[in-house]
Write a protein that holds these residues in place. Sequence first.
Motif, mmCIF file in Angstrom:
data_model
loop_
_atom_site.group_PDB
_atom_site.id
_atom_site.type_symbol
_atom_site.label_atom_id
_atom_site.label_comp_id
_atom_site.label_asym_id
_atom_site.label_seq_id
_atom_site.Cartn_x
_atom_site.Cartn_y
_atom_site.Cartn_z
ATOM 1 N N THR A 27 0.767 -0.888 -0.175
ATOM 2 C CA THR A 27 0.034 0.047 0.679
ATOM 3 C C THR A 27 0.731 1.580 0.472
ATOM 4 O OG1 THR A 27 -1.899 -1.292 1.016
ATOM 5 C CG2 THR A 27 -1.591 1.295 1.057
ATOM 6 N N PHE A 28 1.053 2.173 -1.552
ATOM 7 C CA PHE A 28 1.638 3.308 -1.435
ATOM 8 C C PHE A 28 1.670 3.837 -0.680
ATOM 9 C CE2 PHE A 28 4.851 5.254 -4.037
ATOM 10 C CZ PHE A 28 4.286 6.860 -3.395
ATOM 11 N N SER A 29 0.382 4.762 -0.040
ATOM 12 C CA SER A 29 -0.393 5.625 0.644
ATOM 13 C C SER A 29 0.538 5.830 2.390
ATOM 14 C CB SER A 29 -1.858 5.531 1.156
ATOM 15 O OG SER A 29 -2.071 5.073 1.418
ATOM 16 N N ASN A 30 0.793 4.317 2.551
ATOM 17 C CA ASN A 30 1.306 3.867 4.268
ATOM 18 C C ASN A 30 2.815 4.571 4.110
ATOM 19 O OD1 ASN A 30 -1.319 2.444 4.766
ATOM 20 N ND2 ASN A 30 0.072 0.850 4.488
ATOM 21 N N TYR A 31 3.171 4.924 2.836
ATOM 22 C CA TYR A 31 5.130 4.732 3.151
ATOM 23 C C TYR A 31 5.379 6.090 3.012
ATOM 24 C CZ TYR A 31 6.189 -0.220 2.069
ATOM 25 O OH TYR A 31 5.447 -0.797 2.390
ATOM 26 N N ALA A 32 6.317 6.851 3.812
ATOM 27 C CA ALA A 32 7.017 8.157 3.530
ATOM 28 C C ALA A 32 7.516 7.872 2.101
ATOM 29 C CB ALA A 32 7.604 8.800 4.726
ATOM 30 N N MET A 33 8.097 9.272 1.145
ATOM 31 C CA MET A 33 8.871 8.617 0.846
ATOM 32 C C MET A 33 10.127 10.150 0.157
ATOM 33 S SD MET A 33 7.768 5.598 -1.303
ATOM 34 C CE MET A 33 8.699 6.074 -2.906
ATOM 35 N N GLY A 49 11.741 14.806 0.891
ATOM 36 C CA GLY A 49 10.980 13.700 1.129
ATOM 37 C C GLY A 49 9.591 14.418 1.247
ATOM 38 N N ILE A 50 8.794 13.087 1.368
ATOM 39 C CA ILE A 50 7.363 13.708 1.655
ATOM 40 C C ILE A 50 7.183 12.817 1.889
ATOM 41 C CG2 ILE A 50 6.997 12.409 -1.026
ATOM 42 C CD1 ILE A 50 5.454 14.928 -1.578
ATOM 43 N N GLY A 55 0.920 15.474 2.544
ATOM 44 C CA GLY A 55 1.255 17.300 3.138
ATOM 45 C C GLY A 55 2.495 17.995 3.489
ATOM 46 N N SER A 56 3.127 16.987 3.547
ATOM 47 C CA SER A 56 4.561 17.584 4.039
ATOM 48 C C SER A 56 5.636 17.776 3.083
ATOM 49 C CB SER A 56 5.140 17.151 5.788
ATOM 50 O OG SER A 56 3.868 17.398 7.135
ATOM 51 N N THR A 57 6.779 18.309 3.243
ATOM 52 C CA THR A 57 8.464 18.142 2.169
ATOM 53 C C THR A 57 8.603 19.121 2.876
ATOM 54 O OG1 THR A 57 7.328 20.486 0.911
ATOM 55 C CG2 THR A 57 6.316 18.058 -0.533
ATOM 56 N N TYR A 58 10.511 18.165 2.926
ATOM 57 C CA TYR A 58 11.605 18.375 3.088
ATOM 58 C C TYR A 58 12.689 18.565 1.859
ATOM 59 C CZ TYR A 58 8.942 16.812 7.027
ATOM 60 O OH TYR A 58 7.623 16.816 8.212
ATOM 61 N N TYR A 59 13.174 18.606 2.170
ATOM 62 C CA TYR A 59 14.298 20.067 1.217
ATOM 63 C C TYR A 59 15.414 19.513 1.309
ATOM 64 C CZ TYR A 59 10.568 20.266 -1.976
ATOM 65 O OH TYR A 59 8.581 20.304 -2.672
ATOM 66 N N ALA A 60 16.470 19.604 0.848
ATOM 67 C CA ALA A 60 18.154 19.659 1.216
ATOM 68 C C ALA A 60 18.499 20.891 1.079
ATOM 69 C CB ALA A 60 19.101 19.041 0.971
ATOM 70 N N ASP A 61 19.211 22.195 1.267
ATOM 71 C CA ASP A 61 19.518 23.259 1.227
ATOM 72 C C ASP A 61 20.123 23.410 -0.275
ATOM 73 O OD1 ASP A 61 20.734 23.850 4.587
ATOM 74 O OD2 ASP A 61 19.325 23.789 3.859
ATOM 75 N N ALA A 62 20.979 22.573 -0.625
ATOM 76 C CA ALA A 62 21.120 22.347 -1.800
ATOM 77 C C ALA A 62 19.500 22.598 -3.222
ATOM 78 C CB ALA A 62 21.990 21.640 -2.210
ATOM 79 N N VAL A 63 19.040 22.084 -3.536
ATOM 80 C CA VAL A 63 17.948 22.497 -4.025
ATOM 81 C C VAL A 63 16.652 23.097 -4.200
ATOM 82 C CG1 VAL A 63 18.651 19.344 -4.243
ATOM 83 C CG2 VAL A 63 16.503 19.842 -3.293
ATOM 84 N N GLY A 65 13.774 25.552 -3.788
ATOM 85 C CA GLY A 65 13.999 26.835 -4.663
ATOM 86 C C GLY A 65 13.749 26.414 -5.857
ATOM 87 N N ARG A 66 14.523 24.605 -6.565
ATOM 88 C CA ARG A 66 14.841 24.583 -7.484
ATOM 89 C C ARG A 66 13.798 23.122 -7.965
ATOM 90 N NH1 ARG A 66 19.816 22.873 -9.110
ATOM 91 N NH2 ARG A 66 20.244 22.499 -7.378
ATOM 92 N N PHE A 67 14.019 22.295 -7.027
ATOM 93 C CA PHE A 67 13.571 21.040 -7.268
ATOM 94 C C PHE A 67 12.174 20.542 -6.214
ATOM 95 C CE2 PHE A 67 17.861 17.975 -7.475
ATOM 96 C CZ PHE A 67 18.050 19.022 -8.460
ATOM 97 N N THR A 68 11.235 20.208 -6.307
ATOM 98 C CA THR A 68 10.010 19.666 -6.354
ATOM 99 C C THR A 68 9.135 18.568 -5.573
ATOM 100 O OG1 THR A 68 9.033 22.103 -6.790
ATOM 101 C CG2 THR A 68 7.516 20.567 -5.719
ATOM 102 N N ILE A 69 9.566 18.020 -4.507
ATOM 103 C CA ILE A 69 8.738 16.861 -4.469
ATOM 104 C C ILE A 69 6.985 16.582 -4.280
ATOM 105 C CG2 ILE A 69 9.812 16.567 -2.243
ATOM 106 C CD1 ILE A 69 9.816 13.832 -2.467
ATOM 107 N N SER A 70 6.579 15.626 -5.227
ATOM 108 C CA SER A 70 4.944 15.735 -5.072
ATOM 109 C C SER A 70 4.932 14.079 -4.824
ATOM 110 C CB SER A 70 4.476 16.387 -6.548
ATOM 111 O OG SER A 70 5.207 15.975 -8.102
ATOM 112 N N ARG A 71 3.652 13.257 -4.611
ATOM 113 C CA ARG A 71 3.127 12.509 -5.043
ATOM 114 C C ARG A 71 2.134 11.889 -5.446
ATOM 115 N NH1 ARG A 71 4.598 9.659 0.906
ATOM 116 N NH2 ARG A 71 3.510 7.752 -0.680
ATOM 117 N N ASP A 72 1.109 11.054 -6.129
ATOM 118 C CA ASP A 72 0.161 10.745 -6.217
ATOM 119 C C ASP A 72 0.052 9.249 -6.374
ATOM 120 O OD1 ASP A 72 -2.508 10.520 -7.716
ATOM 121 O OD2 ASP A 72 -1.413 11.422 -9.695
ATOM 122 N N ASN A 73 -0.815 9.054 -5.257
ATOM 123 C CA ASN A 73 -1.149 8.494 -4.256
ATOM 124 C C ASN A 73 -2.232 7.089 -4.840
ATOM 125 O OD1 ASN A 73 0.459 8.892 -2.368
ATOM 126 N ND2 ASN A 73 -1.041 9.520 -0.884
#
Length: 123
Positions: A27-33, A49-50, A55-63, A65-73
């Motif tokens: 079940t994909f929606s059980n997992y943080a990615m 990470g997401i 509802g929550s996303t996290y980024y390394a400082d190096a990325v 403002g340039r990278f966006t993580i998202s998911r479609d459960n």
Amino acid sequence: VQLQASGGGTVQTGDSLRLSCVASGRTFSNYAMAWFRQAPGKERLFVAGISWSGGSTYYADAVKGRFTISRDNTKNTVYLQMNSLKPEDTAVYYCAARLSSGSYGDPTLYNDWGQGTQVTVSS
């Protein structure tokens, strides 16, 4: 969960790419990615990470403002939109899944990993 990453390629500085990672078997929606990357001769580093809900996303400082993580459960897929790419973004990118809580940046907390997709940014 089994993970299959795709979308890598060779681009020029300033270009964009979107990576995808399709999950199967659980079940994909059980997992943080998360996405990590590893350049030749270097350690594997956290990129983004997401949470399981998106509802929550996290980024390394190096990325930031340039990278966006998202998911479609509904599609069992996590994405990494990469804009304004730089040569230092060149690496193999891995998606990872985990059930446990804790720091998104700790690779030891992830249960499953995809095979990696190569991103090369030329100057």
